[in-house]
Scaffold this active site. Structure first.
Site, PDB file in Angstrom:
ATOM      1  N   LYS A  72      -6.820   3.495  -3.479  1.00  0.00           N
ATOM      2  CA  LYS A  72      -7.219   3.463  -2.073  1.00  0.00           C
ATOM      3  C   LYS A  72      -7.390   4.887  -1.589  1.00  0.00           C
ATOM      4  O   LYS A  72      -6.617   5.769  -1.934  1.00  0.00           O
ATOM      5  CB  LYS A  72      -6.125   2.725  -1.290  1.00  0.00           C
ATOM      6  CG  LYS A  72      -6.291   2.729   0.217  1.00  0.00           C
ATOM      7  CD  LYS A  72      -5.184   1.893   0.888  1.00  0.00           C
ATOM      8  CE  LYS A  72      -5.171   2.107   2.399  1.00  0.00           C
ATOM      9  NZ  LYS A  72      -4.046   1.389   3.049  1.00  0.00           N
TER      10      LYS A  72
ATOM     11  N   LYS B 105     -10.150   0.456  -2.615  1.00  0.00           N
ATOM     12  CA  LYS B 105     -10.070   0.199  -1.178  1.00  0.00           C
ATOM     13  C   LYS B 105     -10.490   1.442  -0.424  1.00  0.00           C
ATOM     14  O   LYS B 105      -9.902   2.504  -0.581  1.00  0.00           O
ATOM     15  CB  LYS B 105      -8.652  -0.210  -0.781  1.00  0.00           C
ATOM     16  CG  LYS B 105      -8.488  -0.457   0.724  1.00  0.00           C
ATOM     17  CD  LYS B 105      -7.143  -1.076   1.065  1.00  0.00           C
ATOM     18  CE  LYS B 105      -6.896  -1.084   2.582  1.00  0.00           C
ATOM     19  NZ  LYS B 105      -5.556  -1.615   2.919  1.00  0.00           N
TER      20      LYS B 105
ATOM     21  N   ASP C 226       0.867  -1.179   0.000  1.00  0.00           N
ATOM     22  CA  ASP C 226       0.000   0.000   0.000  1.00  0.00           C
ATOM     23  C   ASP C 226       0.904   1.228   0.000  1.00  0.00           C
ATOM     24  O   ASP C 226       1.471   1.587   1.036  1.00  0.00           O
ATOM     25  CB  ASP C 226      -0.900   0.021   1.242  1.00  0.00           C
ATOM     26  CG  ASP C 226      -2.005  -1.036   1.183  1.00  0.00           C
ATOM     27  OD1 ASP C 226      -1.802  -2.071   0.509  1.00  0.00           O
ATOM     28  OD2 ASP C 226      -3.059  -0.838   1.823  1.00  0.00           O
TER      29      ASP C 226
END
Lengths: 288, 477, 350
Positions: free
Chosen positions: C250, C286, C187
């Site tokens: 995300k 996400k 991430d």
């Protein structure tokens, strides 16, 4: 049984300040005795300090974006809710007013008028822009509209008429989205302090109205000179005391409103609403 | 494949206690009617709901007399601040009984519960709140220091927003000091009769609000009655014309809120996702039973194909079905007669050469249903481009330049609403200035607010409802 | 009872696959649109110029704030009940990236979290595993050991999380360390400063560099939407990340407020939908930060299903970055099973 012999001892209420939606005592720990019209002791009122003034202004400033950002309809609903809550406590306030020296009928009439005053101003919330704003027919390819907006934090020095005067000064300030710091009547602060309980239970966000009791001569100059206060209503200040306050207010060019404390029972005009509005004119080009 | 969809989420009908029969509301009492009773039907099932009295000429007479007496003796002389309190009470009761009103509206009208719950009922309450505030401020409305009421208002309302249209009519009339005789639509009388009960709970003086139910005959008798000072009508342009003829040559004041053929103008620089949403909502909100519906999509040719594909994709996610299901987007058509009209116009669209499309749709077997429908290749001369369909049908046309968009949008005998979709403000305002329509929405559609005047140009009617301007319809100014 | 119809969705519009952990998503199972993370498609590999990127991003349609928020609010009013809710809860559990990103994290804390990730509710053996455990790079080893063979991914924030204010070499070293310790998902954060300054090329190049360093690991690109300020820029940042090779976009680090909000996620879902239509490649979304309740989670699933399509209702395409959410989902699951409102005493507080 002893019960028949013993009178029930009433539970007395502590009258406190109202800042940021909470009910603190003065940070100074001071209070002053309040007497009824016959000079008998009623209660100790909190005696706010300059630091309480500071805290109240901070709370009012913090509440301003949220309150002014609400829809006018929502503000109107909340003002109407204040009227409903006050109506539900008519007996309590009639008693508070009788203690200040009004007779029974006059006290009831003043409470009723105070309720009706909130109803009157509640209806203004979603109308004042239509009445005080307008399109500006400028010469050129522009769409131009002038809209009223609240000026910000307003200081209110309330008159000695303990409820209707206070309500008549407060409602037109908050209806358009201003937030307020109120210095209550010095000799008769208890109805104002009790009125804070109505405000606290009317869906009014904390900090929109902040209410201080104490010595006017101590508090009003602090409010008048405070550089994060945008406007000042000096209606409750005796003429003799008004000039130095107005001079102090000039430091950051506060909007000043001061009209002789006229007969509060008359239907108010719109001057008090307009006094705490800015007019913003927005220009936009027009062209394909 | 082990899959599932939203489980049914029906709103309970228990909030409503339907009676077998309903009477008129005259002089504060529910009474019988002299005409033959009629049956109101649940559009989603086609099943009868209740029997409702029909007011004949004598009943209309009684109602007008009750309204006149109340206006002269009670409501007219009452100080505005006290009238205001009654309107505030009504607003509060509408909020308190919102569930009951929403469910009843959905059952009687066929509209999704989401709309009656989130739009119709809260807006109706808001109209009473808003106008309550005017009752004691009429001197500030710009019509002079002490404007006077007209007297008795005859009000005839349609079936597409039964309670909301009632609020649009009754709230300003009462705020200004008039009393009313209101006739709800024949297919949707129930919330108006529930409103009568709201008036009773509010202790509104008898005769201030009178409700007469019935068909066109009742409406004609009311509009033509010598005892009314004001006629307010919302409905079709055809009936509006007839009413205008009826009141011609009388002293009666008239406001009309009639049909429309609203256009959504989508420019190439629009925020596309939101434009798709607005176009779909503009056309299919309330099954298209909206006088200001965006029933025409005018899309800039350079993005037309892509945009129409996006509209179709979004239409395919509309959930058509049980109006009481909280997840339903499109409910039932209000009546068999309206279904026949929509069906006929859609067929005409196909015959005239437009291309018809609907998403795959399993409609209920009973009741009155019409799948959301899109026509492409529509020409300005086609009936579906000119006539008000008043159903879930969207006609797509294209334009090349802003000037052409304006010309096509104005190419109708109506002039009620329009939507402009563009991220460029100056163009939006340029187009808005040139549209002959009473309401222009930019980057949104179907917005209603008691503070905002609503009404049409041209054959969409005259007069405005809502806002400061709407008061003029009920004042002698 | 007359047939009240189901409406236009003759093909059920809103369906959830049976929830399973990613390990169960073998070919031929009942996942609606089987994909692996980073499913095949075209990723731009050629270097783009600054001018080209600016033209691409500034040519995207704008987002009208009022309309987007109204759409998100309307979808939030969808009612998911009964059996649909039970499946949605399990699906949401299987989409959780169970996260701990605190300065006070220890190997012991991470091991406890991993145990919970594998078996979220020992009292209910049919509860699916979560999708992944998300930790800082220095704790990846502890997580990888604890999760070994369990089918739960090991995700690590890297690239000088959360601010991203470090030289590229340091960011790549961060990524390399996480991968070497066993991370299967990275991430990364974008350089918001560069993005807001209009230096799209720098952001693009960094993502591409991290993408290259990731190899087989899956790359989620954190846009930190709370710092971008407008939905227009959220959309642009999403396209920039997708174009540079992100497997997921995300929302947030969880360290900045606001974190994930329904309108922001709506805009991301529109972006991945349009990006697939344009390129054929499906990118996941996400939602991270601030999602604490089952109600919140279900609203995001509704958003995904009605915006991107129901083939986004799989852990391979939609994730929740959360910690407290898992316990609320587990309590809801118990409530649905027993009809009694559950309480925090019934679930482990790790």
């Amino acid at each position: 049984m002893a019960d028949e012999m013993t009178e029930r001892i009433p539970v007395r209420k502590t009258y406190k300040l109202f800042i940021g939606g909470a009910f603190p005592r003065s940070e100074s720990g001071r209070s002053y005795p309040v007497a009824d019209a016959d000079g008998a002791f009623l209660a100790n009122a909190a005696r706010a300090s300059r630091k309480d003034v500071r805290d109240a202004v901070v709370a009012a400033r913090k509440a301003f974006p949220g309150w002014s950002g609400r829809t006018a309809y929502n503000r109107g609903q909340i003002l109407y809710r204040i009227a409903e809550m006050l109506e539900g406590r008519r007996e309590q306030f009639a008693a508070e007013l009788r203690a200040t020296g009004l007779d029974g009928a006059a006290a009831r009439a003043e409470v009723d008028a105070a309720v009706d005053r909130w109803v009157w101003y509640a209806g203004w919330a979603d109308k004042l822009a239509a009445v005080f704003g307008d399109p500006a027919p400028v010469a050129g390819p522009f769409h131009t509209v002038s809209v009223p907006e609240p000026t910000g934090v307003v200081g209110i020095v309330a008159p000695d008429g303990p409820l209707l005067g206070l309500v008549s000064m407060l409602a037109p300030v908050v209806v358009s989205g201003n937030t307020a710091v109120v210095v209550a009547s010095e000799p008769a602060p208890l109805p104002a302090a009790a009125f804070a309980e109505v405000l606290a239970t009317s869906d009014l966000p904390g900090g929109v109205v902040n209410l201080l009791t104490g010595y006017r001569a101590e508090l009003a100059p602090r409010l008048a000179s405070h550089e994060d206060v945008n406007a000042l209503d000096l209606t409750g200040v005796p003429d003799a005391d008004a000039k130095p306050l107005a001079e102090a207010a000039a430091g950051n060019l506060k909007r000043l409103f001061s009209r002789p404390a006229d007969d509060w029972s008359r239907e108010p005009g719109t001057a008090r609403i307009r006094a705490f509005l800015e007019i913003k004119t927005v220009w936009h080009t027009v062209g394909a | 494949m082990d899959v599932f969809e939203y489980a049914p989420a029906p709103e309970s009908r228990d909030a409503v206690r339907l009676r077998a029969s309903y009477g008129l509301f005259v002089g504060g009492e529910f009474t019988g009617g002299g005409g033959a009773p009629f049956t109101t039907v649940e559009p989603a099932t086609g099943e009868p709901l209740a029997e409702v009295a029909t007011a004949d000429a004598a009943d209309v007479d009684r109602a007008v007399a009750a309204a006149r007496a109340a206006q002269t003796a009670v409501w007219g002389p009452m100080p505005g601040r006290e009238r205001a309190k009654y309107l505030f009470r009504i607003a509060r009761i509408l909020q308190e009984r919102s569930r009951e009103l929403a469910v009843l509206e959905t059952i009687d009208n066929g509209k999704p519960i989401r709309e009656s719950r989130d739009v119709d009922v809260p807006l109706a309450a808001a109209h009473f709140f808003y106008h309550a505030g005017w009752a004691d401020k009429l001197g500030h409305a710009g019509f002079g220091p002490d404007p006077r009421p007209l007297g008795v208002a005859a009000q005839v309302i349609p079936w597409n927003f039964p309670l909301l249209m009632l609020a649009w009519k009754v709230a300003p009339a009462l705020a200004c000091g008039n009393t009313v005789v209101l006739k709800p639509a024949e297919t949707t009388p129930l919330t108006a009769l529930l409103f009568a009960d709201v008036c009773r709970q509010a202790d509104l003086p008898p005769g201030v609000v009178n409700i007469v139910t019935g068909g066109p005959g009742t409406g004609r008798a009311l509009v033509a009655h010598d005892g009314v000072d004001k006629v307010a009508f919302t409905g079709s342009t055809e009936v509006g014309r007839e009413i205008a003829r009826t009141v011609a040559g009388t002293r009666k004041r008239l406001t009309l809120e009639l049909g429309g053929k609203g256009a959504n103008l989508v420019f190439a620089d629009a925020a596309l996702d939101e434009a798709v949403e607005g176009v779909v909502d503009g056309a299919f909100f309330n099954q298209g039973h909206v006088c200001c519906a965006g029933s025409r999509l005018l899309v800039q040719e350079s993005i037309a194909d892509e945009f129409v594909e996006r509209v179709k994709a979004r239409m395919a996610t509309l959930r058509v079905g049980d109006p009481l299901d909280k997840n339903t987007d499109v409910g039932a058509v209000n009546s068999a007669a309206q279904l026949a009209r929509v069906t006929d116009l859609a067929a005409a669209g196909e015959r005239e050469g437009a291309e018809r499309w609907s998403p795959p749709c399993a409609l209920p077997e009973h009741g009155f249903w019409f799948a959301p429908t899109l026509f492409t290749g529509v020409a300005g001369a086609h009936r579906i481009a000119r006539e008000e369909v008043f159903g879930p049908v969207l006609s797509v046309l294209t334009f090349r330049t802003p000037a052409e968009a304006v010309a096509k949008a104005n190419d109708t005998s109506y002039g009620l609403s329009a939507g402009i979709w563009s991220e460029k403000g100056s163009r939006t305002l340029w187009v808005a200035e040139r549209l002959r329509a009473g309401v222009v929405w930019a980057n949104t559609f179907n917005r209603f607010d008691p503070a905002a005047p609503f009404g049409g140009y041209k054959e969409s009617g005259h007069g405005r409802e809502g806002g400061r301007h709407g008061l003029a319809a009920y004042l002698d100014v | 009872m007359p047939d009240r119809g189901r409406g236009c969705d003759a093909e059920p519009l809103f369906v959830f696959p049976v929830a399973r952990g990613p390990s169960a998503a073998a070919p031929g199972t009942d996942v609606v649109a089987p994909t692996s993370l980073g499913d095949a498609g075209t990723v731009s590999t050629e270097t783009r110029g600054q001018a080209e990127l600016r033209a691409l991003l500034r040519g995207l349609p704008g987002v009208d704030r009022v309309g987007a928020e109204a759409r998100a609010a309307r979808l939030a009013a969808r009612s998911v009940k009964a059996a649909a809710k039970a499946r949605a809860v399990d699906l949401a559990i299987s989409m959780v990236d169970l996260t701990t990103l605190e300065g006070a994290d220890t190997p012991g804390r991470v091991r406890a979290l991993c145990a919970k990730a594998l078996r979220p509710d020992p009292g209910q053996p049919d509860v699916p595993s979560v999708a992944a455990v998300c930790v800082y790079p220095d704790l990846v080893g502890a997580a990888a050991d604890a999760l070994a063979g369990g089918g739960v991914g090991v995700a690590s924030v890297a690239t000088a999380f959360p601010a991203g204010r470090a030289p590229l070499a340091a960011k790549l070293a961060d990524v390399g360390a996480a991968l070497a310790a066993g991370a299967t998902e990275i991430d990364m954060v974008i350089d918001r400063g560069a993005f807001l300054a209009g230096d799209y090329l720098k952001v693009h190049e960094e993502i591409r560099a991290v993408r290259a360093a990731c190899g087989a690991a899956h790359l989620k690109v954190i846009l930190e939407t709370g710092e971008l300020g407008t939905y227009d820029d959220v959309r642009r940042a999403a396209w920039l990340a997708m174009d540079a090779g992100a497997d997921f976009v995300k929302t947030s680090t969880g360290k900045v407020a606001p974190a994930a909000t329904p309108p922001v996620v709506l805009v991301l879902l529109e972006a991945v939908r349009d990006y697939r239509a344009a390129t054929g490649r499906a990118v996941g979304v996400k939602a991270a930060g601030g999602i604490r309740t089952t109600k919140d989670a279900l609203r995001y699933l509704v958003l995904a299903a009605e915006t991107a399509g129901r083939d986004w209702l799989t852990p391979d395409r939609f994730r929740f970055g959360a910690s407290a959410l898992l316990n609320d989902l587990l309590m809801q699951r118990r409530t649905l099973a027993t009809g009694v409102y559950s309480g925090p005493d019934r679930v482990a507080q790790d």
